[in-house]
Design an enzyme around this catalytic site. Structure first.
Site, PDB file in Angstrom:
ATOM      1  N   LYS A 137     -21.868 -19.768  -2.963  1.00 43.95           N
ATOM      2  CA  LYS A 137     -22.491 -19.478  -4.251  1.00 43.95           C
ATOM      3  C   LYS A 137     -23.066 -18.063  -4.200  1.00 43.95           C
ATOM      4  CE  LYS A 137     -26.031 -21.517  -7.304  1.00 43.95           C
ATOM      5  NZ  LYS A 137     -27.092 -22.564  -7.361  1.00 43.95           N
ATOM      6  N   SER A 213     -26.289 -26.274 -10.505  1.00 44.37           N
ATOM      7  CA  SER A 213     -25.839 -24.941 -10.866  1.00 44.37           C
ATOM      8  C   SER A 213     -24.778 -24.376  -9.932  1.00 44.37           C
ATOM      9  CB  SER A 213     -27.041 -23.988 -10.873  1.00 44.37           C
ATOM     10  OG  SER A 213     -27.635 -23.921  -9.576  1.00 44.37           O
ATOM     11  N   SER A 237     -28.453 -29.333  -7.526  1.00 46.03           N
ATOM     12  CA  SER A 237     -27.479 -28.282  -7.830  1.00 46.03           C
ATOM     13  C   SER A 237     -26.292 -28.227  -6.882  1.00 46.03           C
ATOM     14  CB  SER A 237     -28.171 -26.908  -7.832  1.00 46.03           C
ATOM     15  OG  SER A 237     -29.128 -26.852  -8.859  1.00 46.03           O
TER      16      SER A 237
END
Length: 565
Positions: A137, A213, A237
């Protein structure tokens, strides 16, 4: 000379995308017809992307991490072959789904060549992750790559600041550890929705969200663009994207994996810290990566990391514990919101699988998730999120819908008064104490003299979601409040012919009724359905053992009886 007017954010994005796309080798570029076909399909994971690949790329990227290591150790594969195959597949995945904010194929191949030279000279792998391509990420800093976290104003800066000297030089500690272990970063994935790459759709059903996310990393793993991935988690997330994409994931308790040098919003919020999580296609690869990271003794460089190496004695081993059969807690719902039919069916499959294998399951009715909701939001966003707001204002980009509620009317909210915040923290500690008391008291029910080893529950009520229809997160966010580790285990896929709301369904609460009204069997058809297993704080070794038991039990059960209940 007059100062140049600030560039429109869309111009900045256009230049960024052009520079990134130039990093994809010409021979790896997909035709406009293929990309158009992908956009018109419901599913691009599996056959669609695999039909685009040559046989060597497909063979390598279909293998799990431990198998790739074995092949590189016996010389039947080289690191260059592995990195080339995954970089090619990641390039395809990016073109189909807009998955890479940063592309590092060139540097990855240079490092792979170094590892091959090391192997030729020493006849051994450089470390336990030798040659394994990893994507992360875009919060993790990697030398040679930028870090924007999806903020347009962060492009070509160091966390929004120019001229710091850290741009594309600074590296997060966990990234340094990955390099030392032999892993090779090949790129960085986005937040689920951002103004640089847009919305990240679920590759199993492109009408649905990838979750957030860490949704970009979830899709990269679903399309098998790397051997494993890292995301971050402060409210589900990592767990939610894993469940929506049919992946395994580990969200550890805080302090086991270093967070030093990782970009983040709300960095001063350390009461309920953001954790680094791992995504992959098996429990084995989660264990491999987690155990390898601990072997670097991260606490020597990060004082916020626990001085706790991998503890073999914490693992479950039937030979070491003869006669002991672990007991599990089972929570088909939390008394607040009932999961949608595909998730209830997945839970039923796991329950039947474990019972068929001789394991005991006990009803789990702990302190309510409603309490965790009163704690999580104020702690995570009690400051009003000024740093996220300031990052958005740097470019003038619009606020994406997923966080619009944090800034009513596009304005910054007033922070929570400190005394009120401290009361929430007191509540959190009391909630943790009562939850732990409940857990330890389960020893009186199991008949083993021990409390339940881990608890099976929904990850969310959903087999993925329609964008804007996510209404309940307490199954995961409660575990951040409690700081308990969790593993996501994929089980099945939503089936519109089977997964229907039964005539005997009675809402648990008004919130439950509203949530069930969101279910659409046709819209959710084909989406992965998973469960989560959570354990006691800082007992990831035990939890991963329990997750392996469940994965094996489910595999045995579905092979014999099928998946429909």
């Amino acid at each position: 000379m007059p100062a140049h007017p600030p560039r429109h954010w869309k111009e900045v994005v256009a230049d960024k995308l052009s520079a990134d796309n130039a990093k994809i080798p010409e021979q790896w570029r997909l035709s406009a017809d293929v990309i158009a076909a992908a956009k018109n399909r419901r599913q691009i994971a599996g056959d669609f992307i695999e039909d685009l690949l040559d046989s060597e790329t497909l063979h390598i990227t279909s293998a799990d991490g431990p198998d790739l290591l074995a092949a590189m150790a016996n010389g039947s594969l080289t690191a260059v072959q592995v990195v080339t195959a995954y970089s090619k597949r990641a390039a395809y995945a990016h073109q189909l789904s807009n998955l890479l904010l940063e592309i590092g194929f060139d540097n990855a191949l240079v490092r792979a060549k170094e590892l091959d030279d090391y192997f030729k000279t020493n006849n051994k792998l450089i470390g336990p992750l030798h040659g394994l391509p990893v994507t992360l990420k875009d919060q993790f800093h990697i030398k040679g790559l930028g870090t924007s976290m999806g903020f347009v104003g962060w492009i070509d800066t160091f966390e929004g600041k120019k001229g710091t000297g850290n741009e594309k030089i600074f590296e997060s500690q966990v990234v340094q550890e990955l390099w030392s272990l032999g892993a090779i970063p090949i790129g960085k994935a986005p937040e689920t929705n951002n103004n640089i790459l847009g919305y990240t759709w679920n590759p199993y059903n492109q009408r649905l969200s990838s979750g957030g996310s860490s949704g970009g990393e979830g899709v990269m793993q679903a399309l098998r663009g790397s051997a494993f991935g890292l995301g971050t988690d402060v409210g589900g997330s990592v767990s939610m994207p894993a469940s929506f994409q049919g992946l395994f994931s580990l969200k550890p308790s805080s302090g086991r994996i270093s967070f030093r040098g990782v970009a983040n919003t709300g960095p001063g919020q350390q009461v309920m810290p953001t954790t680094v999580g791992i995504m992959g296609r098996s429990v084995a690869v989660l264990k491999l990566v987690f155990k390898s990271l601990l072997s670097t003794e991260p606490w020597l460089r990060d004082p916020n990391t626990l001085p706790t190496p991998w503890r073999m004695e914490k693992e479950y081993d039937a030979e070491r514990e003869p006669g002991y059969k672990p007991a599990f807690g089972f929570m088909p719902h939390d008394g607040v919101v009932t999961p949608h039919p595909p998730i209830s069916r997945a839970l039923g499959i796991v329950k039947k699988a474990l019972e068929n294998s001789g394991y005991q399951l006990f009803d789990w009715v702990p302190p309510s998730n409603n309490e965790s909701a009163e704690i999580h939001g104020p702690i995570a966003r009690g400051d009003g999120c000024p740093d996220a707001y300031e990052a958005i204002q740097l470019s003038g980009e619009p606020i994406v819908p997923e966080i619009a509620n944090m800034f009513p009317g596009g304005k910054l909210r007033q922070p929570m008064p400190l005394p009120e915040y401290e009361q929430v923290v007191v509540h959190m500690h009391d909630y943790r104490n009562r939850y732990n008391d409940y857990w330890m008291a389960s020893a009186q029910r199991t008949g083993t003299g021990r409390p339940v080893e881990a608890v099976i529950s929904p990850v969310t009520p959903y087999a993925a979601i329609l964008p804007g229809k996510f209404k309940y997160s307490q199954y995961t966010s409660s575990l951040n409040v409690l700081d308990l580790p969790s593993v996501v285990i994929p089980v099945t896929f939503a089936n519109k012919a089977v997964d229907k709301v039964g005539p005997d369904y009675t809402p648990l609460t008004e919130k439950d009724r509203l949530n069930m009204d969101l279910y659409d069997a046709e819209a959710h058809d084909g989406a992965p359905a998973a469960v989560q297993l959570f354990g006691r704080r800082w007992e990831e070794e035990r939890l991963l053992s329990m997750a392996q038991l469940i994965a094996e039990a489910v595999e045995r059960y579905t092979r014999t009886y099928g998946e429909e209940l």
